[in-house]
Design a protein around this motif. Structure first.
Motif, short mmCIF file in Angstrom:
data_model
loop_
_atom_site.label_atom_id
_atom_site.label_comp_id
_atom_site.label_asym_id
_atom_site.label_seq_id
_atom_site.Cartn_x
_atom_site.Cartn_y
_atom_site.Cartn_z
N UNK A 68 -7.81 -6.58 -32.48
CA UNK A 68 -8.56 -5.41 -31.98
C UNK A 68 -9.90 -5.84 -31.39
N UNK A 69 -10.53 -6.82 -32.02
CA UNK A 69 -11.81 -7.30 -31.51
C UNK A 69 -11.62 -8.06 -30.19
N UNK A 70 -10.61 -8.90 -30.12
CA UNK A 70 -10.32 -9.66 -28.90
C UNK A 70 -10.00 -8.73 -27.74
N UNK A 71 -9.31 -7.63 -28.03
CA UNK A 71 -8.95 -6.67 -27.00
C UNK A 71 -10.11 -5.75 -26.61
N UNK A 72 -11.21 -5.87 -27.33
CA UNK A 72 -12.38 -5.06 -27.00
C UNK A 72 -12.37 -3.65 -27.57
N UNK A 73 -11.55 -3.41 -28.60
CA UNK A 73 -11.47 -2.08 -29.20
C UNK A 73 -12.47 -1.88 -30.33
N UNK A 74 -12.86 -2.99 -30.99
CA UNK A 74 -13.82 -2.91 -32.09
C UNK A 74 -14.84 -4.04 -31.98
N UNK A 75 -15.95 -3.88 -32.70
CA UNK A 75 -16.94 -4.95 -32.83
C UNK A 75 -17.28 -5.10 -34.31
N UNK A 76 -17.74 -6.29 -34.65
CA UNK A 76 -18.20 -6.55 -36.01
C UNK A 76 -19.69 -6.82 -35.95
#
Length: 150
Positions: A68-76
């Motif tokens: 999800x992070x790689x796809x740009x849907x979430x950030x940490x």
């Protein structure tokens, strides 16, 4: 004894299968929608809190969150109070997907409750919450390396 877990499992698998098929066009891999929805609805949730909420193992969650992070849907974002924790947030791209996912969820929920009165629907929700609470205790117990006695 009344058998309740088989129908619950069949319902869960059917809805998950439908969602995974319908969400392919959204570039979501299997089950990723579950994580995204909880992150949008609970901005700043930690990975551990998410794992406990969804009742999944750490490695499964880590893979899904990484995608999800790689796809740009979430950030940490590092937690300022405890730098070991990273808080999870949805991006605008993730929030756009959430709208579609939420519509599917509402549709499926409405379909599942067809021919139920509002009182029956509320009773079912209350009873299922109790079932979830009962199972959660065992899930936590087993996840800590214990074996149940049966």
């Amino acid at each position: 004894m009344v058998e309740v877990l088989r129908p619950i499992g069949a319902i869960a698998r059917a809805l998950d299968s439908i969602a995974n098929y319908e969400f392919k066009d959204l570039a979501l891999a299997k089950g990723q929608y579950l994580y995204l929805v909880r992150i949008v609805e609970q901005p700043g949730i930690t990975q551990t809190e998410l794992i406990n909420l969804l009742k999944v193992d750490r490695s499964t969650a880590a893979r899904a969150l990484r995608k999800l992070e790689t796809q740009g849907f979430i950030t940490r974002v590092l937690d300022s109070a405890n730098e070991k924790n990273k808080r999870l947030f949805s991006t605008n791209k993730g929030k756009e997907l959430y709208t579609t996912i939420r519509r599917e969820n509402d549709y499926s929920n409405q379909t599942a409750l067809t021919n139920f009165s509002s009182q029956e629907a509320q009773l079912l929700a209350t009873l299922l919450a109790r079932v979830e609470d009962n199972i959660s205790a065992d899930w936590s117990y087993v996840k800590k390396g214990n074996k149940r006695e049966y």
